[in-house]
Enzyme design. Sequence first.
Site, PDB file in Angstrom:
ATOM      1  N   LYS A  57       0.764  -1.267   0.021  1.00  0.00           N
ATOM      2  CA  LYS A  57       0.246  -0.104   0.076  1.00  0.00           C
ATOM      3  C   LYS A  57       0.864   1.402  -0.043  1.00  0.00           C
ATOM      4  O   LYS A  57       1.709   1.188   0.666  1.00  0.00           O
ATOM      5  CB  LYS A  57      -0.799  -0.005   1.270  1.00  0.00           C
ATOM      6  CG  LYS A  57      -1.961   1.096   1.347  1.00  0.00           C
ATOM      7  CD  LYS A  57      -2.843   1.015   2.454  1.00  0.00           C
ATOM      8  CE  LYS A  57      -4.033   2.012   2.464  1.00  0.00           C
ATOM      9  NZ  LYS A  57      -5.040   1.885   3.731  1.00  0.00           N
ATOM     10  N   SER A 127      -9.303   2.047   2.385  1.00  0.00           N
ATOM     11  CA  SER A 127      -8.547   2.648   1.719  1.00  0.00           C
ATOM     12  C   SER A 127      -7.677   1.689   0.994  1.00  0.00           C
ATOM     13  O   SER A 127      -6.732   2.225   0.020  1.00  0.00           O
ATOM     14  CB  SER A 127      -7.861   3.740   2.444  1.00  0.00           C
ATOM     15  OG  SER A 127      -7.320   3.162   3.558  1.00  0.00           O
ATOM     16  N   SER A 151     -10.285  -0.508   6.495  1.00  0.00           N
ATOM     17  CA  SER A 151      -9.687  -0.575   5.168  1.00  0.00           C
ATOM     18  C   SER A 151      -9.164  -1.706   4.835  1.00  0.00           C
ATOM     19  O   SER A 151      -8.316  -1.748   3.610  1.00  0.00           O
ATOM     20  CB  SER A 151      -8.625   0.792   5.385  1.00  0.00           C
ATOM     21  OG  SER A 151      -9.248   1.932   5.258  1.00  0.00           O
TER      22      SER A 151
END
Length: 408
Positions: A57, A127, A151
């Site tokens: 990420k 996210s 997330s």
Amino acid sequence: MSELGPAGLQARLDHIAATEPGVLALVDEPDRRARLQRELDAMPAEGALSGWLVGIKDIIHTDGLVTRAGTDLPPRLFARGHEAACVAALRRAGCLVLGKTVTTEFAYFEAGPTRNPHNPAHTPGGSSSGSAAAVAAGFCELALGTQTVGSVIRPAAFCGIVGFKPSYGRLPMDGVLLCSPSVDTLGLFGASVAAVSQGAAVLVDGWNGATQTEGTKPVLGVPEGPYLAQADAQGLEAFRDQLVELERRGYQVRQVPALAEIDAVNARHGLLQAGEMALEHADWIDEYIDIYRPRTREILLRGRQVCGPDLEAARTGRLYLRRQLETAMDVAGIDLWICPSARGPAPRGLSSTGDPVMNLPWTHAGVPVVTVPAGQVGGLPVGLQCVTRFGTDEVLLRHAADLARVFA
């Protein structure tokens, strides 16, 4: 998983080149093939995850790759001089870093371009949007994400894969751009519980792979009340079908009143996230406030209004909720909470990543959570969210492997 040799690497990269334009899970990297070939040549001869590809990420610092955090703010503001400990551990275990995966802006709600591999008209969640989509699209064996509210669990469910959020504090957060340090937790995405468990064994502090649950079925608790009522009609119908199947397979399911004060928990978590996010961005807000996207700007300005005593009270509330949940487990005699991983399947459209409300109390309490694929609604995946006591992550994943087989 077998080791990925040169031919396997090129075949995987060919698959990514053909598929990525419709998914947009990865941060663009023009020399990806050449870099990965160099990493393959230098890969440790032996490692627990030798030859596995892993997505990172884009709020997690990684040597050789710029951290952009899904924002137009200058990357130099949040550059760090060292690679995140989680990335370094995966490299030592033999992983190859596929690349950075798309994140919402600073891991909040402003979405990136990523699409759901099951239907590109729908969100992959967020996210950790790119991490979930990359695993679901077959780009990598594992991907790293973070969870501040939902997330990891929500995008994993939307994309039909396994997502795991460990107990708060069991994964080191150094080298990660933080959103709300009191609840931020690194998480893992994988195509199976087995893959996630192998990753967890490398990453999680003090992992005990010898934990035994074989031959025992956990008693499952459904948190009945206003929390569960937050799911939408499709999500609740799918969840009730999951309960029927679990009982048919011999699991004991108990209805347990829980989270009666969910509105207060939701409000407390929102205050905590806003206040701490504003503190994390304190050095940048004044100069760059007009560059932040609207929803990010809104939470930062709101967070600046949170006073110290209110913030400290919100932090204290985390442990209070954890004790409440574990006391309810003791009284009801249950081993795991089970509930929907999201309000329903992935919403249509890309401007929103969906609502994390079904994940919020478990993140607030800091307890371990896993989602396993558990059917479809209208051709889109839905997950079963499984939660247990703080610090018993190994037990959770062993039970989750059995639960996943029910719906395989």
